[in-house]
Design an enzyme around this catalytic site. Structure first.
Site, short mmCIF file in Angstrom:
data_model
loop_
_atom_site.label_atom_id
_atom_site.label_comp_id
_atom_site.label_asym_id
_atom_site.label_seq_id
_atom_site.Cartn_x
_atom_site.Cartn_y
_atom_site.Cartn_z
N HIS A 61 -7.73 -5.57 -0.45
CA HIS A 61 -6.99 -4.79 0.13
C HIS A 61 -5.62 -5.68 1.06
O HIS A 61 -4.46 -4.76 1.00
CB HIS A 61 -6.55 -3.54 0.06
CG HIS A 61 -5.53 -2.58 0.00
ND1 HIS A 61 -4.75 -2.13 -0.83
CD2 HIS A 61 -4.56 -1.72 0.52
CE1 HIS A 61 -3.76 -1.89 -0.69
NE2 HIS A 61 -4.10 -1.29 0.47
N SER A 68 0.75 -0.90 0.30
CA SER A 68 -0.02 0.45 -0.06
C SER A 68 0.87 1.36 0.26
O SER A 68 1.63 1.67 -0.92
CB SER A 68 -1.07 -0.15 1.59
OG SER A 68 -1.65 0.61 0.96
N ASP A 95 -8.30 -4.96 -6.65
CA ASP A 95 -7.99 -4.17 -6.01
C ASP A 95 -8.13 -2.35 -6.17
O ASP A 95 -6.91 -2.17 -7.53
CB ASP A 95 -6.75 -4.48 -5.01
CG ASP A 95 -6.24 -3.29 -4.09
OD1 ASP A 95 -6.82 -2.73 -3.41
OD2 ASP A 95 -5.01 -3.89 -3.64
#
Length: 509
Positions: free
Chosen positions: A440, A331, A388
């Site tokens: 995610h 991320s 995602d």
């Protein structure tokens, strides 16, 4: 529990359970709810559940093996292994209800494997020797020929780097608060690989702050509003056998994802700014990521300063040895990994090969930034989940097609490197409509990578990664068929604790 059909039912009813019959019709069979009422497509799921319930009742009544159908074979270690054809396998439910193929996986022949996958036992078995091929696995040829089908050694290395990032998450959440009185104390990080030791803690600082009235309105936010935070670490391999296995000594830089309010605020600063060290105005990166990378804190240097200083020290310490630098993140950590790679790729006269393994990373810069990393020979492998949304921003709002058409525009974001694309829908354990958080989630990523085989066969049947942490973190997104069976196997999710992620066994095992 293996059940022989011949011992379960009278001989005159054996034809009901013959798996090779073209149809499954019996007017008086307790397993055939369609014989009692008309079946509509809307009620197929309900009928399937009722059928499985009837099967469960029948299984509970029949607990004796059929000596005529049970075969005993000797294994390599001298033990006796019992094999046979179970009742559920004979019924072949996946043929009767194609949309419920997972039902067959709950047959007795699969229970042992499911129990093993739900086990949280740590495994530290040997890994395959990479030897002279380590540069290939590190991306010298952009992983050509290794991704489809996914090379078993590369799969193992990718999962290993993801576990380094999981250790960064755990290291932060075990003590998220930063001292306001002075420099932070050294922090213990429980690494998933005992062959490595942490040599440096890394911090990021936001250049923006919340208004003072926020503290008056919500004084209990605490570390969520701190400008500086611990974000990861530098580790180096310190085990001779592991160095020999990998073919070099490895320096790993692991960075976690977004956690504090200030980091979230920086994520939304999506303007493209010129890279300070670049004379080319077309080389631009996102303002918020650049801020977290370059801003100094009250008691800590910037992330860029910390990582350059430590990498220079380690290069000098291990001068003359074959070295590599691997940067991994998830991320926000995936985005910062690219900026760190850009920073350290020119921090010394002879920098070792630099590679980035990122999970669920957003776009970071424009095409000029992509070309800058390519010229520096920074290799990037992006692991992307097809569902995602984070991997599609910034820039998703103008559409993917329009995004590709404007790649040459200096104000348009572009992805970097080579892509390994996985898909949540390909997992037999996850629901098809999982939420955004699951798509995610880092553990979901590692689950998908461990199961990925190729684009033509997306999920391998002999996946080795434990399902325990996935069930613990994403229980609401795991199919009920497996959550219920996990409870029946006395694997209560609430008692799971994960001080560190488990390592996978060698893919050759």
């Amino acid at each position: 529990m293996m059940i022989g059909v011949g011992l379960t039912l009278p001989a005159q009813n054996l034809n009901v359970f013959n798996a090779r019959r073209a149809s499954f019709k019996c007017q008086k069979s307790p397993l055939n709810p369609t014989s009692r009422r008309h079946v509509s497509s809307a009620s197929s799921t309900e009928l399937t559940r009722e059928t499985l319930s009837n099967l469960e009742k029948l299984l509970q009544k029949s607990n004796q093996p059929d000596p005529e159908r049970v075969v005993k074979t000797s294994t390599s270690n001298g033990s006796i292994e019992t094999k046979g054809k179970g009742l559920l396998e004979g019924l072949n439910l996946s043929r009767i209800w194609p949309e419920m193929k997972a039902a067959e996986e709950m047959s007795p022949r699969h229970l042992n494997r499911l129990q093993r996958l739900l086990s949280k036992t740590m495994e530290y078995s040997p890994r395959n020797n990479l030897g002279s091929r380590w540069r290939e696995y590190h991306g010298c040829n952009d992983w050509s020929g290794l991704l489809d089908p996914l090379d078993e050694n590369l799969r193992r290395e990718v999962v290993r780097y993801g576990e380094f990032v999981q250790a960064a998450y755990h290291g932060f959440h075990s003590n998220p608060a930063m001292s306001t009185d002075g420099a932070p104390l050294p922090r213990h990080v429980a690494l998933p690989d005992r062959s490595y030791k942490v040599t440096k803690s890394l911090y990021t600082t936001s250049s923006v702050g919340l208004p003072k009235w926020v503290d008056d309105v919500a004084p209990d936010l605490g570390w969520m509003t701190q400008r500086s935070s611990w974000i990861g670490y530098v580790a180096v391999c310190d085990d001779k056998r592991e160095i020999h296995r990998m073919g070099r000594r490895e320096i790993v830089i692991a960075l976690r994802g977004t956690a504090t309010c200030m980091e979230w605020a920086e994520n939304f600063r999506a303007q493209l700014d010129q890279i300070p060290e670049s004379d080319d105005p077309t080389q631009r990166v996102e303002r918020g990521f650049l801020s977290l990378h370059k801003t100094r804190g009250a008691h800590v240097p910037s992330l860029a300063e910390l990582v350059v200083e430590e990498v220079q020290r380690l290069i000098e310490m291990y001068k003359g040895e074959p070295l590599s630098i691997t940067i991994t993140g998830h991320s926000l950590g995936a985005a910062l990994s690219l900026l760190v790679a850009d920073e350290i790729s020119s921090c010394a006269p002879h920098v070792p090969p630099v590679a980035v393994f990122s999970f669920g990373g957003p776009r970071v810069g424009n095409k000029g930034f992509v070309e800058r990393l390519n010229k520096k020979n920074v290799k990037v492998l992006r692991i992307v989940n097809n569902q995602d949304l984070i991997t599609k921003v910034p820039g998703v709002f103008i559409g993917e097609k329009a995004q590709q058409q404007q790649q040459d525009n200096p104000w348009t974001y572009s992805h970097v490197g080579t892509e390994l694309r996985v898909d949540t829908k390909m997992s037999p354990y996850l629901k098809s409509n999982v939420d955004i958080a699951c798509c995610h989630d880092l553990e979901a990523y590692l689950h998908l990578v461990d199961g990925y085989l190729s684009s033509k066969c997306p999920f391998r049947s002999n996946a080795k990664r434990s399902l325990a942490k996935l069930l613990h973190d994403q229980g609401s997104n795991v199919k009920q068929l497996y959550t219920h069976k996990a409870l029946s196997l006395n694997l209560e999710r609430d008692r799971f604790s994960f001080p560190m992620p488990s390592c996978l066994p060698s893919p050759s095992q």
